[in-house]
Design a protein around this motif. Structure first.
Motif, PDB file in Angstrom:
ATOM      1  N   TRP A 251      -8.431   3.984  -5.076  1.00 35.03           N
ATOM      2  CA  TRP A 251      -7.934   2.783  -4.396  1.00 35.03           C
ATOM      3  C   TRP A 251      -9.088   1.905  -3.982  1.00 35.03           C
ATOM      4  N   GLU A 252     -10.074   2.559  -3.426  1.00 32.62           N
ATOM      5  CA  GLU A 252     -11.240   1.801  -2.987  1.00 32.62           C
ATOM      6  C   GLU A 252     -11.834   0.998  -4.118  1.00 32.62           C
TER       7      GLU A 252
ATOM      8  N   ALA B  11       2.458   1.865  -3.400  1.00 34.25           N
ATOM      9  CA  ALA B  11       1.453   2.321  -4.355  1.00 34.25           C
ATOM     10  C   ALA B  11       1.021   3.743  -4.042  1.00 34.25           C
ATOM     11  N   LYS B  12       0.929   4.025  -2.770  1.00 33.52           N
ATOM     12  CA  LYS B  12       0.496   5.381  -2.403  1.00 33.52           C
ATOM     13  C   LYS B  12       1.492   6.412  -2.911  1.00 33.52           C
TER      14      LYS B  12
ATOM     15  N   ILE C 206      -5.975  13.810  -2.825  1.00 32.26           N
ATOM     16  CA  ILE C 206      -5.943  12.591  -2.028  1.00 32.26           C
ATOM     17  C   ILE C 206      -7.313  11.929  -1.923  1.00 32.26           C
TER      18      ILE C 206
ATOM     19  N   CYS D  68      -9.524  -5.730  -0.921  1.00 31.98           N
ATOM     20  CA  CYS D  68      -9.333  -4.919   0.273  1.00 31.98           C
ATOM     21  C   CYS D  68      -8.236  -5.459   1.172  1.00 31.98           C
ATOM     22  N   ASP D  69      -7.127  -5.786   0.569  1.00 29.40           N
ATOM     23  CA  ASP D  69      -6.049  -6.316   1.391  1.00 29.40           C
ATOM     24  C   ASP D  69      -4.941  -5.300   1.591  1.00 29.40           C
ATOM     25  N   GLY D  70      -5.143  -4.102   1.072  1.00 24.00           N
ATOM     26  CA  GLY D  70      -4.123  -3.096   1.256  1.00 24.00           C
ATOM     27  C   GLY D  70      -2.958  -3.233   0.302  1.00 24.00           C
TER      28      GLY D  70
ATOM     29  N   GLY E 235       0.802  -1.209   0.000  1.00 21.73           N
ATOM     30  CA  GLY E 235       0.000   0.000   0.000  1.00 21.73           C
ATOM     31  C   GLY E 235       0.835   1.258   0.000  1.00 21.73           C
TER      32      GLY E 235
ATOM     33  N   LEU F 194      -7.716   9.917  -4.987  1.00 26.37           N
ATOM     34  CA  LEU F 194      -6.845   8.742  -4.977  1.00 26.37           C
ATOM     35  C   LEU F 194      -7.389   7.696  -4.025  1.00 26.37           C
ATOM     36  N   SER F 195      -7.902   8.178  -2.922  1.00 25.76           N
ATOM     37  CA  SER F 195      -8.475   7.243  -1.971  1.00 25.76           C
ATOM     38  C   SER F 195      -9.649   6.502  -2.599  1.00 25.76           C
ATOM     39  N   HIS F 196     -10.444   7.244  -3.335  1.00 28.39           N
ATOM     40  CA  HIS F 196     -11.580   6.583  -3.963  1.00 28.39           C
ATOM     41  C   HIS F 196     -11.128   5.607  -5.034  1.00 28.39           C
TER      42      HIS F 196
ATOM     43  N   LEU G  62     -14.956   9.748 -11.856  1.00 31.84           N
ATOM     44  CA  LEU G  62     -14.751   8.383 -11.388  1.00 31.84           C
ATOM     45  C   LEU G  62     -16.093   7.721 -11.166  1.00 31.84           C
TER      46      LEU G  62
ATOM     47  N   PHE H 110       1.110   6.700  -6.747  1.00 26.27           N
ATOM     48  CA  PHE H 110      -0.067   7.380  -7.283  1.00 26.27           C
ATOM     49  C   PHE H 110      -0.147   8.817  -6.817  1.00 26.27           C
ATOM     50  N   THR H 111       0.527   9.102  -5.724  1.00 28.30           N
ATOM     51  CA  THR H 111       0.526  10.491  -5.297  1.00 28.30           C
ATOM     52  C   THR H 111       1.274  11.357  -6.302  1.00 28.30           C
TER      53      THR H 111
END
Lengths: 139, 575
Positions: B233-234, B215-216, B226, B240-242, B212, B229-231, B265, B219-220
């Protein structure tokens, strides 16, 4: 009537608040706030078993109002509080527990997101959807 | 036909009846007698009058089972849409377990299986084409994705390999008009390779996943906010394993790319981005060539429609603008020419202005620059070029208000156009170059005769500055690869911002599809200089035209004055 609040330690500020219907929100906020004290009390009393589901009943709150406040705490001391209408007698204990479990799962999913900083307010749409579906079930 | 296929007897068109009916239609159109036995022949696809786009091609003919080559009617058939009515039909055949494409049918009783297996074989194509259907339809195709993707592993072992080849062969031709290219959520081959390379840079083992935090950070760098990006990722981290596996990573990357281009999105992950789908897609090389759609085409198509309207407006605005300015001037030649110079200079700096603004803003926030550039004319070429550059690079942004739904409608209009343009891009550029400069040069020569030299140097100076800007923009500091390529495309677009009167002629040059940037960069630059010259010549001609018209008006006025004088004088003489 259903209010969902998630509060995180240490200051116990709310990460997520959702209520249906949306009027009288302030009253619910106050209710939740007062119930946090009770939750803390119970945590400190428990000792070893931390993950537990407790129930807070009418006795704590305004005697004129009919609300039941349910609480739930995770291992990391994140508190989930749910306020439901007492007139909604269809809600049983098991259902409340399952709802808390679902909330907990959704919360874990949010935690997995590396873009989420613990302590931020929760804006996840997936989480919103979960909460919405739960509330639709109740109301 | 209705009677033969049994619909009359049964009272409705079930899937079996439908397939048989289609086969019979094909037979009848090919001249075969309409009988049950004709179904056994290998038939071309039945021809239907063009309905809407987005074919349910898989049901086109069940006759194409045995590896027969698809013929031209296939392209016609793609124009059909059996859409909603067939959705239900499609569901039924898809739900039974997909049998591998088997030996020729022995009896009508096997017809049901045949259409199924045929449909399965076509489903891969049909999937893509279906996905060209409106977004709502995609949900219904999701179920077909499941069984079809599940069967991909069994594909090579089958005699249907011939069918695969035939499918892949014919796929390349109608690829351009393939309707699934409407789908902005479909990952093209180049994009997939790009994503895989990026994945490798983060995590050498393609079967493992990216954690995670890694990747963070990655993608940042895309500089999306953010929460978005959070969405993303979701949406993309399905389990959902991070951590992101390769398909999850591709989906996330694709969403980032789409978001950077202004697409909103989605609330849920589109089927084409699901890990299962992407996993199956990555397993099948043949399928990959089917996946080779033109992701850039719908986007440029949509862009072009808007851009055409804009440039038409712009050119319309410009001409009256020029003529108005000229009319305001005095009658002197020098004044007129001075005005022409000033108008020319005015238009060009204006465009460069907002160009620089745009390119500067793009680094920070793509969406902000978009609305600004929209208000100006002549953004068409940049947009079209941007779209053309899309596949290996995250494409620069379409309009912010350009929602997916509207883009789909516009895409269909321009698919063939753009594809024809695109296919014609790679071979012709070198031969196309010589004619254009000569033409522009002759135009420039004629221009010199009419105008003083001072007109040309200013515009050329502008062009030089634009060329410089192009160079500067093409050499950004080392940033993530996609960022660099994006600025490069921006740089390439800057010279395009002169007044665009003939957009279409520059379009073939603009639609430079970049599988390999280095090869075509020289060609591109050459073509762009040619385009620039062309546009310059166009602008000059426009000015010339307006000037001549002004002269004409003056001459008219003089003539009228003379005539009135004559009239006044005549009575005197008569008397």
């Amino acid at each position: 009537v259903l209010v969902n609040v998630i509060c995180s330690p240490p200051q116990n500020y709310p990460l997520y608040i959702r209520s249906i219907p949306t009027e009288n929100e302030l009253k619910f906020h106050y209710t939740v706030h007062t119930s946090l004290d009770v939750v803390d009390e119970k945590i400190s009393a428990m000792g070893k078993a931390l993950v537990d589901q407790r129930e807070l009943y009418l006795g704590l709150l305004y005697p004129t109002e009919d609300y039941k406040v349910y609480g739930y705490v995770t291992n990391s001391k994140v508190k989930f509080v749910m306020v439901v209408d007492s007139s909604n007698t269809a809600l049983r204990d098991n259902e409340i527990r399952s709802m808390f479990r679902k909330l907990h799962n959704s919360y874990t999913d949010i935690m997995c997101n590396p873009f989420y900083n613990p302590g931020d307010r929760i804006h996840s749409r997936a989480f919103d959807n979960t909460v919405n579906s739960m509330m639709m079930q109740v109301c | 036909i209705t009677e033969i296929c049994g619909a009359k007897r049964v009272g409705y068109f079930g899937p079996a009846q439908f397939y048989i009916a289609l086969k019979l239609i094909a037979a009848a159109q090919s001249g075969f007698p309409v009988r049950i036995e004709s179904i056994k022949n290998e038939l071309p696809l039945p021809r239907f009058m063009a309905l809407k786009n987005d074919s349910e091609v898989r049901y086109g003919t069940p006759a194409e089972l045995h590896g027969t080559k698809f013929q031209a009617p296939h392209a016609n058939l793609e124009k059909n849409s059996y859409k909603r009515t067939d959705e239900g039909d499609k569901q039924e055949p898809k739900s039974p377990p997909m049998s591998p494409i088997c030996s020729p049918p022995a009896s009508p009783s096997t017809y049901q299986r045949i259409p199924l297996s045929y449909g399965y074989g076509k489903s891969r194509s049909g999937l893509e084409q279906q996905h060209g259907a409106p977004y709502e339809v995609r949900h219904s195709t999701h179920q077909q994705d499941g069984p079809s993707s599940g069967n991909y592993g069994a594909k090579p072992a089958l005699s249907s390999s011939t069918l695969n080849r035939s499918l892949s062969v014919e796929r390349e031709q109608p690829e351009s008009s393939a309707h699934y290219s409407d789908d902005p959520w479909r990952i093209t081959e180049e994009q997939r390779d790009y994503y895989i390379n990026q994945f490798r840079s983060l995590q050498p083992d393609l079967n493992s996943f990216i954690s995670g935090s890694v990747a963070k950070n990655f993608f940042t760098k895309s500089k999306l906010p953010i929460p978005e990006l959070s969405h993303i990722w979701e949406l993309s981290d399905v389990d959902c394993d991070g951590a992101l596996t390769l398909p999850e990573f591709c989906a996330a990357f694709h969403l980032v790319v789409a978001r950077k281009n202004g697409y909103q999105l989605p609330e849920t992950l589109p089927e084409t981005l699901l890990p299962d789908y992407l996993q199956a897609a990555s397993l099948k090389p043949i399928r990959d060539c089917m996946l080779y759609d033109s992701y850039s085409e719908p986007l440029p198509g949509s862009q072009q429609t808007r851009d055409f309207s804009r440039t038409e407006k712009a050119s319309a605005e410009e001409v009256p603008d020029n003529s108005a300015l000229l009319q305001d001037a005095k009658k002197g030649q020098e004044e007129k020419q001075a005005l022409k110079v000033s108008t020319a200079l005015k238009t060009i700096p204006k465009e460069f202005q907002h160009l620089t603004v745009k390119t500067a803003a793009q680094e920070s926030n793509a969406l902000k620059s978009r609305p600004r550039s929209r208000s100006y004319s002549s953004t068409s070429i940049e947009d079209a070029m941007k779209k053309g550059e899309e596949p290996p690079t995250p494409p620069p942004r379409p309009q912010k208000s350009h929602s997916r739904a509207s883009s789909l409608d516009l895409n269909k209009i321009f698919q063939q156009n753009t594809q024809a343009v695109r296919s014609g891009w790679l071979p012709p550029p070198p031969p196309a170059l010589p004619p254009r400069p000569s033409v522009s040069q002759t135009e420039q020569v004629s221009e010199v005769e009419l105008h003083p030299q001072m007109n040309r140097p200013p515009s050329q100076a502008e062009e030089n500055t634009s060329a410089k800007k192009e160079v500067v923009l093409a050499q950004p500091p080392s940033k993530p690869a996609r960022r660099k390529l994006r600025t490069e495309t921006q740089g390439l677009e800057t010279p395009e911002l002169s007044p665009t009167i003939n957009v279409t002629s520059s379009l073939p040059a603009v639609k430079s599809h970049l599988p390999v940037p280095k090869q075509s960069s020289k060609q591109k630059r050459a073509i762009q200089t040619a385009i620039r010259k062309n546009k310059e010549a166009n602008a000059v001609l426009a000015r010339l035209n307006s000037e001549l018209q002004q002269q004409l008006k003056e001459v008219h006025k003089e003539r009228i004055a003379l005539e009135t004088q004559l009239e006044q004088l005549r009575p005197v003489t008569v008397l």
